[in-house]
Motif scaffolding. Structure first.
Motif, PDB file in Angstrom:
ATOM      1  N   VAL A 298      41.709  62.724  67.217  1.00 57.24           N
ATOM      2  CA  VAL A 298      40.459  62.899  66.479  1.00 57.24           C
ATOM      3  C   VAL A 298      40.746  62.556  65.024  1.00 57.24           C
ATOM      4  CG1 VAL A 298      38.614  64.475  65.806  1.00 57.24           C
ATOM      5  CG2 VAL A 298      39.733  64.733  68.044  1.00 57.24           C
ATOM      6  N   LEU A 299      40.158  61.474  64.526  1.00 55.10           N
ATOM      7  CA  LEU A 299      40.331  61.083  63.125  1.00 55.10           C
ATOM      8  C   LEU A 299      39.192  61.687  62.323  1.00 55.10           C
ATOM      9  CD1 LEU A 299      41.671  59.507  60.835  1.00 55.10           C
ATOM     10  CD2 LEU A 299      40.323  57.513  61.525  1.00 55.10           C
ATOM     11  N   VAL A 300      39.533  62.576  61.405  1.00 55.35           N
ATOM     12  CA  VAL A 300      38.527  63.263  60.587  1.00 55.35           C
ATOM     13  C   VAL A 300      38.418  62.547  59.243  1.00 55.35           C
ATOM     14  CG1 VAL A 300      37.777  65.466  59.625  1.00 55.35           C
ATOM     15  CG2 VAL A 300      39.146  65.424  61.739  1.00 55.35           C
ATOM     16  N   VAL A 301      37.206  62.137  58.908  1.00 57.16           N
ATOM     17  CA  VAL A 301      36.928  61.398  57.679  1.00 57.16           C
ATOM     18  C   VAL A 301      35.915  62.177  56.856  1.00 57.16           C
ATOM     19  CG1 VAL A 301      35.994  59.225  56.761  1.00 57.16           C
ATOM     20  CG2 VAL A 301      37.356  59.214  58.865  1.00 57.16           C
ATOM     21  N   ASP A 302      36.079  62.183  55.541  1.00 61.40           N
ATOM     22  CA  ASP A 302      35.079  62.779  54.654  1.00 61.40           C
ATOM     23  C   ASP A 302      33.862  61.855  54.650  1.00 61.40           C
ATOM     24  OD1 ASP A 302      33.484  63.496  52.418  1.00 61.40           O
ATOM     25  OD2 ASP A 302      35.223  64.341  51.397  1.00 61.40           O
ATOM     26  N   ALA A 303      32.733  62.362  55.161  1.00 60.11           N
ATOM     27  CA  ALA A 303      31.541  61.526  55.314  1.00 60.11           C
ATOM     28  C   ALA A 303      31.068  60.944  53.991  1.00 60.11           C
ATOM     29  CB  ALA A 303      30.417  62.343  55.964  1.00 60.11           C
TER      30      ALA A 303
ATOM     31  N   ASN B 176      47.902  53.174  72.542  1.00 59.39           N
ATOM     32  CA  ASN B 176      46.878  53.315  73.593  1.00 59.39           C
ATOM     33  C   ASN B 176      46.375  54.751  73.710  1.00 59.39           C
ATOM     34  OD1 ASN B 176      46.926  50.556  74.470  1.00 59.39           O
ATOM     35  ND2 ASN B 176      48.870  50.980  75.496  1.00 59.39           N
ATOM     36  N   ILE B 177      46.177  55.399  72.568  1.00 56.21           N
ATOM     37  CA  ILE B 177      45.662  56.766  72.548  1.00 56.21           C
ATOM     38  C   ILE B 177      44.137  56.711  72.394  1.00 56.21           C
ATOM     39  CG2 ILE B 177      45.717  59.008  71.384  1.00 56.21           C
ATOM     40  CD1 ILE B 177      48.440  58.221  70.232  1.00 56.21           C
ATOM     41  N   PRO B 178      43.377  57.248  73.339  1.00 60.27           N
ATOM     42  CA  PRO B 178      41.926  57.315  73.161  1.00 60.27           C
ATOM     43  C   PRO B 178      41.606  58.127  71.896  1.00 60.27           C
ATOM     44  CG  PRO B 178      42.555  57.899  75.413  1.00 60.27           C
ATOM     45  CD  PRO B 178      43.811  57.848  74.612  1.00 60.27           C
ATOM     46  N   TYR B 179      40.615  57.690  71.130  1.00 59.79           N
ATOM     47  CA  TYR B 179      40.339  58.401  69.874  1.00 59.79           C
ATOM     48  C   TYR B 179      38.844  58.404  69.578  1.00 59.79           C
ATOM     49  CZ  TYR B 179      39.759  53.774  67.683  1.00 59.79           C
ATOM     50  OH  TYR B 179      39.325  52.524  67.358  1.00 59.79           O
ATOM     51  N   VAL B 180      38.465  59.340  68.711  1.00 61.52           N
ATOM     52  CA  VAL B 180      37.101  59.409  68.206  1.00 61.52           C
ATOM     53  C   VAL B 180      37.175  59.621  66.701  1.00 61.52           C
ATOM     54  CG1 VAL B 180      36.986  61.897  68.696  1.00 61.52           C
ATOM     55  CG2 VAL B 180      34.874  60.597  68.393  1.00 61.52           C
ATOM     56  N   ILE B 181      36.306  58.934  65.960  1.00 61.75           N
ATOM     57  CA  ILE B 181      36.241  59.081  64.503  1.00 61.75           C
ATOM     58  C   ILE B 181      35.095  60.027  64.172  1.00 61.75           C
ATOM     59  CG2 ILE B 181      35.890  57.901  62.301  1.00 61.75           C
ATOM     60  CD1 ILE B 181      37.010  55.362  63.628  1.00 61.75           C
ATOM     61  N   VAL B 182      35.402  61.073  63.405  1.00 58.77           N
ATOM     62  CA  VAL B 182      34.421  62.104  63.072  1.00 58.77           C
ATOM     63  C   VAL B 182      34.165  62.087  61.570  1.00 58.77           C
ATOM     64  CG1 VAL B 182      33.907  64.552  63.110  1.00 58.77           C
ATOM     65  CG2 VAL B 182      35.222  63.542  64.972  1.00 58.77           C
ATOM     66  N   ASN B 183      32.913  61.949  61.191  1.00 56.60           N
ATOM     67  CA  ASN B 183      32.525  62.020  59.782  1.00 56.60           C
ATOM     68  C   ASN B 183      32.153  63.457  59.464  1.00 56.60           C
ATOM     69  OD1 ASN B 183      32.274  59.007  58.779  1.00 56.60           O
ATOM     70  ND2 ASN B 183      31.499  59.083  60.878  1.00 56.60           N
ATOM     71  N   ASN B 184      33.093  64.176  58.859  1.00 54.79           N
ATOM     72  CA  ASN B 184      32.894  65.592  58.560  1.00 54.79           C
ATOM     73  C   ASN B 184      32.230  65.758  57.188  1.00 54.79           C
ATOM     74  OD1 ASN B 184      33.176  68.335  59.276  1.00 54.79           O
ATOM     75  ND2 ASN B 184      35.017  68.518  58.016  1.00 54.79           N
ATOM     76  N   LYS B 185      31.820  66.985  56.882  1.00 56.65           N
ATOM     77  CA  LYS B 185      31.090  67.296  55.636  1.00 56.65           C
ATOM     78  C   LYS B 185      29.786  66.509  55.579  1.00 56.65           C
ATOM     79  CE  LYS B 185      35.385  68.238  53.069  1.00 56.65           C
ATOM     80  NZ  LYS B 185      36.135  68.022  51.816  1.00 56.65           N
ATOM     81  N   SER B 186      29.059  66.525  56.697  1.00 56.76           N
ATOM     82  CA  SER B 186      27.833  65.739  56.791  1.00 56.76           C
ATOM     83  C   SER B 186      26.758  66.199  55.822  1.00 56.76           C
ATOM     84  CB  SER B 186      27.292  65.801  58.226  1.00 56.76           C
ATOM     85  OG  SER B 186      27.016  67.151  58.596  1.00 56.76           O
TER      86      SER B 186
ATOM     87  N   ARG C  75      22.596  58.626  57.666  1.00 53.84           N
ATOM     88  CA  ARG C  75      23.651  58.516  58.658  1.00 53.84           C
ATOM     89  C   ARG C  75      23.519  57.197  59.419  1.00 53.84           C
ATOM     90  NH1 ARG C  75      24.065  64.666  61.174  1.00 53.84           N
ATOM     91  NH2 ARG C  75      23.859  65.753  59.171  1.00 53.84           N
ATOM     92  N   ASP C  76      24.658  56.659  59.805  1.00 51.63           N
ATOM     93  CA  ASP C  76      24.674  55.420  60.574  1.00 51.63           C
ATOM     94  C   ASP C  76      24.566  55.736  62.054  1.00 51.63           C
ATOM     95  OD1 ASP C  76      25.011  53.957  58.260  1.00 51.63           O
ATOM     96  OD2 ASP C  76      27.204  54.009  58.377  1.00 51.63           O
ATOM     97  N   GLU C  77      23.705  55.021  62.730  1.00 47.95           N
ATOM     98  CA  GLU C  77      23.514  55.251  64.162  1.00 47.95           C
ATOM     99  C   GLU C  77      24.797  54.954  64.931  1.00 47.95           C
ATOM    100  OE1 GLU C  77      20.531  53.787  67.780  1.00 47.95           O
ATOM    101  OE2 GLU C  77      20.211  53.080  65.709  1.00 47.95           O
ATOM    102  N   GLY C  78      25.104  55.805  65.891  1.00 46.83           N
ATOM    103  CA  GLY C  78      26.278  55.609  66.741  1.00 46.83           C
ATOM    104  C   GLY C  78      27.532  56.298  66.249  1.00 46.83           C
ATOM    105  N   LYS C  79      27.521  56.781  65.000  1.00 47.98           N
ATOM    106  CA  LYS C  79      28.680  57.488  64.469  1.00 47.98           C
ATOM    107  C   LYS C  79      28.575  58.983  64.754  1.00 47.98           C
ATOM    108  CE  LYS C  79      29.976  54.298  60.742  1.00 47.98           C
ATOM    109  NZ  LYS C  79      30.257  54.155  59.287  1.00 47.98           N
ATOM    110  N   THR C  80      29.716  59.665  64.726  1.00 45.08           N
ATOM    111  CA  THR C  80      29.765  61.098  64.990  1.00 45.08           C
ATOM    112  C   THR C  80      29.848  61.850  63.675  1.00 45.08           C
ATOM    113  OG1 THR C  80      30.909  60.704  67.075  1.00 45.08           O
ATOM    114  CG2 THR C  80      31.045  62.930  66.166  1.00 45.08           C
TER     115      THR C  80
END
Length: 389
Positions: free
Chosen positions: A95-100, A119-129, A135-140
């Motif tokens: 889980v990659l946590v990014v400051d939104a 080959n690690i499955p990952y998700v990018i999370v925009n925290n501090k929303s 917000r961009d469509e399709g992002k978490t």
């Protein structure tokens, strides 16, 4: 570990990565519904990876890991980043946590590259929303303080997990089959319990509806004679392989807990190939013997005492031995003639396979305890016959 808990090696390891002060620790706390990680506005608060084994719906048994920031500017930052990178070896999901409010940076891009390389499955999370207007469509997006988006994050991670585990023994037997488990009780056996591979095999046999019969090696002959019908399979601890093989009729299939573990971890065939290199060992060679866990070593420890003595007797030579345990596993393996690994019951499949892959990439043969012992006792072919039947 409680006997009722899922072992770490079969849990999904979910690791949170990112830069300092993007809210990783706050998000981990929200994700686990616990105050697992220390939270502060001070950069570099998380100094070491923090782990928590737990059950999270809909994910099931997991290990959640909070890591130090990859841009840690503090004096100990380089060491902290190294420890965070070590988590990459174990991670099933990243889980990659990014400051939104700041978006992705070069450090984040390098982390994504590392996930893809491994080959690690990952998700990018925009925290501090709460700090952004659009917000961009399709992002978490998440807000660790209010809990916004955390359930959606769990669902996204759940879709990244396959929970696919290679079979241990259940696919080799049928309901109603008798399976004899030979469990030596010696000075190295943990007091009051049996070791993890034996627990896992016993549970697997029970789950399929087969009939497990447990005994020490000293009672094996009496146990076999007392059975009303011939067992389908005998599974032994590797240390008793030679003794058990001489007492189990050849029309009964025989293998070991360690060999079954290698198969489950996906490392059976490299281990078979690696074991055959024992015939080429010379005095000047160095052999690495590695254990995935740490434990108090007894005077007759299998890794540091029994296997080296077996190798000296088998080869007639006196090679040099080096030993590692736990998370320690050298990056440069080229000085070794052979690596002999434990059954890796406490390691995730990804971590165990990573060690094998590193060895094979550096052209260093690798095997495991049970397969090496079976080969040196001349019973390797018999011990893997079950996989061809």
């Amino acid at each position: 570990m409680s006997l009722n808990e899922a072992p770490s090696g079969v849990r999904t390891h979910i690791a949170f990565f990112g830069c300092t002060n993007v809210g990783k620790s706050s998000l981990v706390n929200a994700f686990t519904n616990q105050d697992l990680a220390l939270v502060s506005d001070t950069a570099g608060t998380t100094t070491d990876p923090v782990r928590k084994a737990m059950e999270i719906l809909p994910l099931g048994p997991v290990v959640v890991i909070d890591t130090p920031g990859f841009d840690d500017p503090t004096e100990l930052g380089a060491e902290r980043i190294k420890r965070a990178e070590d988590v990459l070896v174990k991670a099933d999901i990243a889980v990659l946590v990014v400051d939104a409010s700041r978006g992705m940076n070069l450090v984040d891009d390098s982390l994504v590259a590392k996930f893809k390389e491994r080959n690690i499955p990952y998700v990018i999370v925009n925290n501090k929303s709460d700090l952004i207007q659009s917000r961009d469509e399709g992002k978490t997006y998440t807000n660790a303080v209010t809990g916004e988006g955390v359930n959606e994050l769990r669902e996204k991670i759940a879709h990244l997990t396959t929970n696919k585990v290679n079979p241990l023994v259940a696919d080799l037997i049928n309901p109603g089959d008798i399976v004899v488990l030979v469990i030596p009780i010696d000075s190295a056996a943990p007091k009051g319990r049996i070791i993890l591979p034996q627990q896992q095999v016993l549970r697997d046999v029970l789950d399929i509806g087969a009939i497990p019969v447990c005994c020490r090696e000293l009672e094996l002959e009496k146990t076999l004679a007392s059975l009303s019908s011939k067992p389908k399979l005998v599974i032994t601890d590797s240390q008793a392989f030679k003794y058990v093989s001489s007492r189990v009729p050849t029309d009964i299939l025989l293998t070991s807990f360690s060999i079954l573990m290698a198969r489950m971890k996906g490392n059976l065939f490299p281990s078979i190939s690696g074991a055959k290199c024992l015939s080429d060992i010379k005095d000047e060679n160095i052999i690495l013997i590695s254990e995935g866990c740490t434990h108090h070593r007894q005077c007759e420890d299998i890794g540091t005492v029994k296997i080296p003595n077996m190798i000296r007797k088998f080869t007639g030579n006196n090679p040099n031995f080096e030993f590692t345990s736990g998370g320690e596993f050298p990056k440069d393996l080229r000085k070794y003639k052979l690596i002999i690994h434990c059954g890796a019951c406490t390691l995730t499949g990804r971590e165990a396979s990573g060690r094998y892959q590193r060895s094979l990439e550096q052209r260093v043969p690798i095997t495991n305890y049970g397969i090496a012992i079976a080969y040196m006792n001349g019973i390797l072919d018999r011990s893997i016959e079950i996989f061809n039947s």
